[in-house]
Design a protein around this motif. Sequence first.
Motif, PDB file in Angstrom:
ATOM      1  N   ALA A  39      15.498  88.353   2.734  1.00  0.00           N
ATOM      2  CA  ALA A  39      14.281  88.412   1.925  1.00  0.00           C
ATOM      3  C   ALA A  39      13.532  89.725   2.172  1.00  0.00           C
ATOM      4  O   ALA A  39      13.082  90.403   1.240  1.00  0.00           O
ATOM      5  N   GLY A  40      13.388  90.090   3.443  1.00  0.00           N
ATOM      6  CA  GLY A  40      12.703  91.341   3.768  1.00  0.00           C
ATOM      7  C   GLY A  40      13.447  92.559   3.252  1.00  0.00           C
ATOM      8  O   GLY A  40      12.834  93.528   2.774  1.00  0.00           O
ATOM      9  N   ILE A  41      14.769  92.514   3.314  1.00  0.00           N
ATOM     10  CA  ILE A  41      15.589  93.632   2.836  1.00  0.00           C
ATOM     11  C   ILE A  41      15.424  93.809   1.329  1.00  0.00           C
ATOM     12  O   ILE A  41      15.294  94.927   0.816  1.00  0.00           O
ATOM     13  N   PHE A  42      15.431  92.699   0.582  1.00  0.00           N
ATOM     14  CA  PHE A  42      15.257  92.780  -0.872  1.00  0.00           C
ATOM     15  C   PHE A  42      13.881  93.345  -1.236  1.00  0.00           C
ATOM     16  O   PHE A  42      13.746  94.115  -2.187  1.00  0.00           O
ATOM     17  N   LEU A  43      12.864  92.949  -0.483  1.00  0.00           N
ATOM     18  CA  LEU A  43      11.524  93.480  -0.742  1.00  0.00           C
ATOM     19  C   LEU A  43      11.484  94.996  -0.522  1.00  0.00           C
ATOM     20  O   LEU A  43      10.880  95.733  -1.314  1.00  0.00           O
ATOM     21  N   LEU A  44      12.146  95.465   0.516  1.00  0.00           N
ATOM     22  CA  LEU A  44      12.189  96.905   0.775  1.00  0.00           C
ATOM     23  C   LEU A  44      12.942  97.643  -0.338  1.00  0.00           C
ATOM     24  O   LEU A  44      12.520  98.717  -0.775  1.00  0.00           O
ATOM     25  N   ALA A  45      14.032  97.058  -0.812  1.00  0.00           N
ATOM     26  CA  ALA A  45      14.780  97.673  -1.914  1.00  0.00           C
ATOM     27  C   ALA A  45      13.917  97.776  -3.165  1.00  0.00           C
ATOM     28  O   ALA A  45      13.976  98.776  -3.896  1.00  0.00           O
ATOM     29  N   ALA A  46      13.121  96.748  -3.434  1.00  0.00           N
ATOM     30  CA  ALA A  46      12.235  96.771  -4.596  1.00  0.00           C
ATOM     31  C   ALA A  46      11.236  97.916  -4.496  1.00  0.00           C
ATOM     32  O   ALA A  46      10.951  98.605  -5.485  1.00  0.00           O
ATOM     33  N   VAL A  47      10.698  98.140  -3.302  1.00  0.00           N
ATOM     34  CA  VAL A  47       9.738  99.230  -3.101  1.00  0.00           C
ATOM     35  C   VAL A  47      10.405 100.582  -3.327  1.00  0.00           C
ATOM     36  O   VAL A  47       9.839 101.470  -3.990  1.00  0.00           O
ATOM     37  N   VAL A  48      11.612 100.767  -2.809  1.00  0.00           N
ATOM     38  CA  VAL A  48      12.330 102.036  -2.975  1.00  0.00           C
ATOM     39  C   VAL A  48      12.531 102.348  -4.450  1.00  0.00           C
ATOM     40  O   VAL A  48      12.273 103.474  -4.907  1.00  0.00           O
ATOM     41  N   VAL A  49      12.980 101.363  -5.213  1.00  0.00           N
ATOM     42  CA  VAL A  49      13.229 101.590  -6.645  1.00  0.00           C
ATOM     43  C   VAL A  49      11.921 101.842  -7.389  1.00  0.00           C
ATOM     44  O   VAL A  49      11.829 102.758  -8.222  1.00  0.00           O
ATOM     45  N   ALA A  50      10.903 101.047  -7.103  1.00  0.00           N
ATOM     46  CA  ALA A  50       9.626 101.179  -7.814  1.00  0.00           C
ATOM     47  C   ALA A  50       8.990 102.545  -7.602  1.00  0.00           C
ATOM     48  O   ALA A  50       8.418 103.134  -8.526  1.00  0.00           O
ATOM     49  N   VAL A  51       9.104 103.067  -6.399  1.00  0.00           N
ATOM     50  CA  VAL A  51       8.431 104.329  -6.071  1.00  0.00           C
ATOM     51  C   VAL A  51       9.261 105.551  -6.457  1.00  0.00           C
ATOM     52  O   VAL A  51       8.718 106.552  -6.952  1.00  0.00           O
ATOM     53  N   LEU A  52      10.576 105.484  -6.278  1.00  0.00           N
ATOM     54  CA  LEU A  52      11.391 106.691  -6.349  1.00  0.00           C
ATOM     55  C   LEU A  52      12.242 106.851  -7.605  1.00  0.00           C
ATOM     56  O   LEU A  52      12.669 107.967  -7.911  1.00  0.00           O
ATOM     57  N   LEU A  53      12.525 105.771  -8.321  1.00  0.00           N
ATOM     58  CA  LEU A  53      13.400 105.903  -9.493  1.00  0.00           C
ATOM     59  C   LEU A  53      12.589 106.388 -10.700  1.00  0.00           C
ATOM     60  O   LEU A  53      12.336 105.666 -11.661  1.00  0.00           O
TER      61      LEU A  53
END
Length: 441
Positions: free
Chosen positions: A209-223
Amino acid sequence: MTNTLDAPDSPTGPGEPGGPGEPTGAAPVTAAELPALRRRTSAVLIASQILGGLGVPIGIALAPVLATQVSGSEALSGLAPTASVTGTALLSLPLAALMTSRGRRPGLVLAYLIGALGAGLVVVAAVVGSFPLLLLGMAGFGAGSSANLQARFAAADLAEPDRRGRAISTVIWATTIGSVLGPNIAAPAGRVFRSTSIPETAGPFLWAAGIFLLAAVVVAVLLRPDPLLTARALAPQDSRSVGGRSLRAGIAAVRASPMARLALVTVAGSHTAMVSIMVMTPVDLGHHGADLQLIGLVISGHIAGMYAFSPVMGWLSDRFGRLAVIGLAVGLLSCAALLAGTAGPSHGQTAAGLFVLGLGWSAGLVAGSALLTDSVPQPARAAVQGLSDLTMNTAAGIGGAVAGVIVSQAGYGWLNAAGACLLLPMAALALRRALSRPATT
């Protein structure tokens, strides 16, 4: 080989997304800026795939075992991974619709957030002993797989046609790092919760769950800028029809293209054969005395086969043609079914079979995804890609559900035989297209 369908991918200069009411989240990009944007987009997708790769395999390795513990029935063990695959399938079209209208970034972020929520529900279900809640959580968990699968198409949005296979395979390869580590951190992650009310087999889902949340942040900020919206902005004006992006237009595009139909059969057949065999392998290994650590190692080897060699499959697909690699996929998957199905108590042979199974899946997914993108017009691609993921995951969901019944009634060997039979339509269509068109198409 470039054909007329590839023309919209060629940057002709700056442009704006077309159509009334369409979001303008993609700033105009010149041809000179495009190579740097491709590299940046690829880097962000690779980072998100590494994170997603850490989370998704935890469900692959532990879902059947956890389902058996919660339900008390081995015959129901296949339903947990099946629920995950079903969730991936059910989310495919809504996510594709969101991406079609708003771009890749919102769809990927939403998928990772739903995956995190699903992982949390799995933990709650394990604590309270609710099998229906476990299935619901696994369905939500499947959204993490949706994000990982859709990322391969995001990599293709801006790729040159003759490098499309390599662009797709590079993002798939990035999953290797997390996916190989994921099953192996399951055991230590579970031990952290030994003194709590959370079962050891459910604890790793909290990490996921924590890993998926971090992935969401990476995509939201950087893509940024969004690759799909940018690709549309660079397309010629006459290819920006909003009406051509509907699901109906996507279905029509597939019907009009024999190669697109072959691509759909390839990704669905490869994925269904792989999932059906893979989800029941932990149970079969348990029958022959394997512990959680050994199961994790076997699944890690399988996932290494799925992802680590995908750049090779992408290069082969671009160099020798999609049809040649589809033929390779049929051969590898058939060999894997033979190895795993006759392994019995030999854990080494089972591991070898699962590794080859991963290689066959990689060949089928990379070549099929590239062929699908090649074979339909740019406006319809997002809808067709969503349809592809819906088809492959629906078929795999059915296969996973039936797999548990086959193993409980007939055995693991018969399951592998059934998996090999699923490859016959794919082989027949590929042979037909190879005889009617050049293999480099």
